[in-house]
Design a protein around this motif. Structure first.
Motif: not given
Length: 126
Positions: A25-46, A90-97
């Motif tokens: 929501s907000g000033r989203i533009r349809s031109m944005y690519n959307m992605a999913w990342f995940r992260q576990t403790p002590g590791k970089e977002r994947e 696959d256990t992790a916190v999943y983020y959309c971006a």
């Protein structure tokens, strides 16, 4: 500003399925690519998956290829991640971006994304 809100995480047994959603929501533009990342403790977002703004192009990490499917609604404001045959790893916190101006070289780099959701926990038990 753009707001992203994930939902759909939870606890599932190995071999099970979950479907994550990310509402923009907000000033989203349809031109944005959307992605999913995940992260576990002590590791970089994947990087997990990318859905292009047109929804015609998708990209997946090797670790989820064939098991996860990304999609986007026609209004291009909600993206989904269908996760099948889930594994304990696959256990992790999943983020959309959301990001714009991404290239093949940068689309898997979490530093290149402009907006992030708060994350949703996915736990897969063995």
């Amino acid at each position: 500003q753009v707001q992203l809100v994930e939902s759909g995480g939870g606890l599932v047994q190995a071999g099970g399925s979950l479907r994550l959603s990310c509402a923009a929501s907000g000033r989203i533009r349809s031109m944005y690519n959307m992605a999913w990342f995940r992260q576990t403790p002590g590791k970089e977002r994947e990087f997990v998956a990318l859905i292009s703004w047109s929804s015609t192009n998708t990209d997946y990490a090797d670790s989820v290829l064939g098991r996860f499917t990304g999609s986007r609604d026609n209004a291009k404001t909600t993206v989904y991640l269908q996760m099948n045959s889930l594994k304990p790893e696959d256990t992790a916190v999943y983020y959309c971006a959301a990001g714009s101006g991404l290239t093949i070289a940068t689309m898997r780099d979490h530093h290149e994304y402009d907006y992030w959701g708060q994350g949703t926990q996915v736990t897969v038990s063995s």
